[in-house]
Write an enzyme that holds these catalytic residues in place. Structure first.
Site, short mmCIF file in Angstrom:
data_model
loop_
_atom_site.label_atom_id
_atom_site.label_comp_id
_atom_site.label_asym_id
_atom_site.label_seq_id
_atom_site.Cartn_x
_atom_site.Cartn_y
_atom_site.Cartn_z
N HIS A 3 -0.27 17.80 -25.71
CA HIS A 3 0.32 17.35 -26.98
C HIS A 3 0.27 18.43 -28.08
CE1 HIS A 3 0.21 13.61 -24.96
NE2 HIS A 3 -0.92 13.13 -25.42
N GLU A 35 -8.86 10.79 -34.37
CA GLU A 35 -8.89 9.37 -33.97
C GLU A 35 -10.24 8.81 -34.40
OE1 GLU A 35 -5.95 9.11 -30.16
OE2 GLU A 35 -7.87 10.08 -29.79
N LYS A 82 1.55 13.11 -17.81
CA LYS A 82 0.45 14.06 -17.91
C LYS A 82 -0.84 13.34 -17.48
CE LYS A 82 -1.83 13.32 -22.16
NZ LYS A 82 -3.14 12.96 -21.85
N HIS A 99 4.25 12.38 -24.21
CA HIS A 99 4.89 11.44 -25.15
C HIS A 99 4.99 12.00 -26.57
CE1 HIS A 99 0.76 10.16 -26.15
NE2 HIS A 99 1.25 9.62 -27.24
N LYS A 124 8.14 11.67 -29.85
CA LYS A 124 7.87 11.06 -31.16
C LYS A 124 8.91 11.50 -32.17
CE LYS A 124 2.90 10.47 -30.77
NZ LYS A 124 2.15 9.48 -31.51
N LYS A 165 -12.28 12.55 -31.08
CA LYS A 165 -12.54 11.10 -31.12
C LYS A 165 -13.68 10.87 -32.13
CE LYS A 165 -10.04 10.20 -27.30
NZ LYS A 165 -8.75 9.50 -27.38
N ASP A 213 0.87 -1.18 0.00
CA ASP A 213 0.00 0.00 0.00
C ASP A 213 0.91 1.24 0.00
OD1 ASP A 213 -1.61 2.15 0.86
OD2 ASP A 213 -2.99 0.76 1.85
N ASP A 245 -7.12 16.56 -22.24
CA ASP A 245 -6.48 15.30 -22.61
C ASP A 245 -5.36 15.51 -23.63
OD1 ASP A 245 -6.11 12.52 -22.64
OD2 ASP A 245 -7.46 12.26 -24.33
C1 BG6 Z 1 -3.05 10.24 -24.89
C2 BG6 Z 1 -4.50 10.56 -24.70
O1 BG6 Z 1 -2.24 11.15 -24.17
O2 BG6 Z 1 -2.72 10.35 -26.27
C3 BG6 Z 1 -5.38 9.65 -25.53
O3 BG6 Z 1 -4.83 10.39 -23.32
C4 BG6 Z 1 -4.94 9.68 -26.98
O4 BG6 Z 1 -6.76 10.01 -25.43
C5 BG6 Z 1 -3.44 9.43 -27.08
O5 BG6 Z 1 -5.65 8.66 -27.67
C6 BG6 Z 1 -2.95 9.58 -28.51
O6 BG6 Z 1 -1.61 9.23 -28.59
P1 BG6 Z 1 -1.00 8.72 -29.96
O7 BG6 Z 1 0.46 8.57 -29.68
O8 BG6 Z 1 -1.67 7.41 -30.27
O9 BG6 Z 1 -1.31 9.77 -30.99
#
Ligand code: BG6
Length: 466
Positions: free
Chosen positions: A230, A206, A138, A168, A172, A316, A85, A225
């Site tokens: 990003h 997406e 994040k 992330h 890339k 989305k 825990d 998000d």
């Molecule tokens: C994430 C989001 O940070 O990035 C997701 O929480 C999103 O909602 C994702 O789908 C997209 O990442 P990538 O690398 O697939 O473009």
């Protein structure tokens, strides 16, 4: 001074989704490339044996990476598992024991941010933070104030140079290539300003919904998000000045300075949408006002970008899954040419995923007597099969103390400052049908000159010369 390499990797949330989908695959890749040969300690509340934990690692690699049995065997030699825990001091005693002689662990907090303080304090009390590094994911807060609170908590135990905030997108390869391509080609760099560029569009589309993450998404929405982090980091990479040196802080300075110049949004700069059916997703409030789509217009208040809008569209359930940047050049009507409208054919198109494409849209004369032209694309492309995954790159960089591709607190705070006035239900929410480019209001209210560029499912068009 060369930074010391971390001598252990400890990840909290070791039985969670992020570990399963991203961390084990990144570890396999790092081990294969000889970049990770230290103890790897997973920590989670689940009562697993080490063998069960190794099986989980194997399942992760089989489902989310190319399973490599030799590397997996090596990984198993390095793996340890601590069940406990996060609120109990004995969990940290067990971690200390598992660390053995290691003194400078890299701690990855793949857990909910509300536990960051508890874990950091637990590590500190058991003597595990001196010389240690910490990676956090994040979202860094929910708004400016909570981002500052979170930062304060981390700073109680870790100095800034030991904190690695993962976005992330910065890890890339094609996002790094945006920077490289621009600064390595003087012709492009010379044109990269408001004298020549009419607008920039970034579409992060997406073609799937919230994929079982309804509960998380209800807390986030598209702006928190992906736009606040990003998308703004991609804008920073596209628009920043050249870093003054190769030092990793120089790159963070350049991104930070650009984000500082991005104008704070007003409600008129955004259209929010929600796909039909979102409210029936598990974990979603049947009356939810959370956006699954946002179209946003950003302006940058500096000399280079004066008057150039940067449009972002993220959502989305759109028709295709891709992230694409379109940089349109200004039209230069010419008395000799009678088709001035189609001169808009001059652009750069950067496809960042899933395939990687750099394309230059240009016009050439059609064969014949008239001074008439046709639009073609010159394409530089590669299929990103062996590309290094962002997590692979970022975990390796953090272990070696290289912070260039991590978000710094000043950038995080600027990004929250930019979006803060439009968070929540400050603006109307419009429904859209799945498999469309968002609500019609997005194309009637936030309109780039020449309209939105809808990325093609095919990365390279038939009029291309490769
Ligand atoms: C994430 C989001 O940070 O990035 C997701 O929480 C999103 O909602 C994702 O789908 C997209 O990442 P990538 O690398 O697939 O473009």
């Amino acid at each position: 001074m060369t930074a010391l390499v971390s001598d252990a990797f400890v990840f909290f949330g070791a039985t969670g989704d992020l570990a399963f989908k991203k961390i084990f695959p990144a570890l396999q890749s790092l081990i294969r490339r000889g970049r990770m040969h230290v103890p790897i300690i997973g920590v989670a509340i689940d009562n697993l044996s080490l063998d069960q934990f190794k099986t989980r690692a194997r399942n992760s690699l089989e489902q989310h990476a190319q399973f490599d049995s030799a590397t997996y065997e090596t990984m198993c030699q390095q793996l340890k598992y601590v069940s406990g825990d996060y609120r109990e001091p004995e969990t940290y005693q067990k971690i200390r024991t598992a660390l053995g002689t290691a003194q400078r662990p890299l701690n990855y907090l793949a857990i909910t941010p509300s536990l960051f303080g508890t874990v950091a304090e637990g590590l500190a009390k058991s003597g595990c933070v001196h010389g240690a590094r910490v990676i956090v994911e994040k979202p860094f807060g929910r708004d400016l104030e909570s981002a500052r609170d979170l930062n304060r908590i981390l700073h109680e135990y870790f100095p800034e140079e030991s904190i690695f905030r993962i976005d992330h997108y910065l890890g890339k390869e094609p996002v790094q290539n945006l920077i490289y391509y621009r600064f390595a080609n003087p012709l492009i760099d010379a044109a990269w300003n408001s004298r020549n560029i009419e607008s920039v569009q970034i579409t992060m589309a997406e073609n799937f919904g919230v994929a079982g993450r309804g509960k998380f998404y209800e807390e986030a929405g598209a702006i928190r998000d992906v736009v606040q982090n990003h998308m703004l980091q991609v804008i920073a990479c596209l628009a920043m000045e050249c870093p003054v040196s190769q030092d990793h802080e120089a790159r963070r300075d350049a991104r930070g300075k650009l984000l500082e110049a991005v104008r704070t949004l007003k409600p008129a700069d955004i259209v929010r949408g929600q796909f039909q059916g979102y409210r029936n997703e598990p974990g979603v409030n049947p009356a939810s006002q959370v956006e699954t789509f946002a179209a946003v217009r950003f302006m940058i208040d500096n000399a280079r970008w004066d008057g150039v809008p940067f449009f972002v569209r993220a959502g989305k359930c759109l028709p295709v899954t891709t992230t694409e940047v379109m940089v349109r050049f200004k039209r230069r009507p010419h008395p000799m040419l009678d088709d001035s409208e189609s001169l808009r054919a001059n652009y750069y198109r950067f496809r960042l995923s899933p395939q990687v494409v750099i394309a230059l849209g240009t016009k050439v004369k059609k064969v014949g007597e008239l001074m008439k032209g046709e639009a073609i694309e010159l394409v530089a492309t590669h299929q990103a099969v062996d590309e290094m995954d962002p997590y692979d790159r970022l975990l390796g960089d953090a272990a070696f103390g290289d912070a260039a591709l991590f978000a710094r607190q000043d950038s995080v705070e600027s990004s929250w400052r930019i979006v803060e006035p439009i968070l929540g239900n400050m603006t109307p929410l419009h429904e859209y049908e799945p498999n469309t480019w968002g609500p019609p209001e997005a194309t009637s209210t936030i309109i780039p000159d020449g309209g939105w560029h809808d990325p093609d499912p095919q990365p390279v068009s038939s009029s291309s010369a490769t």
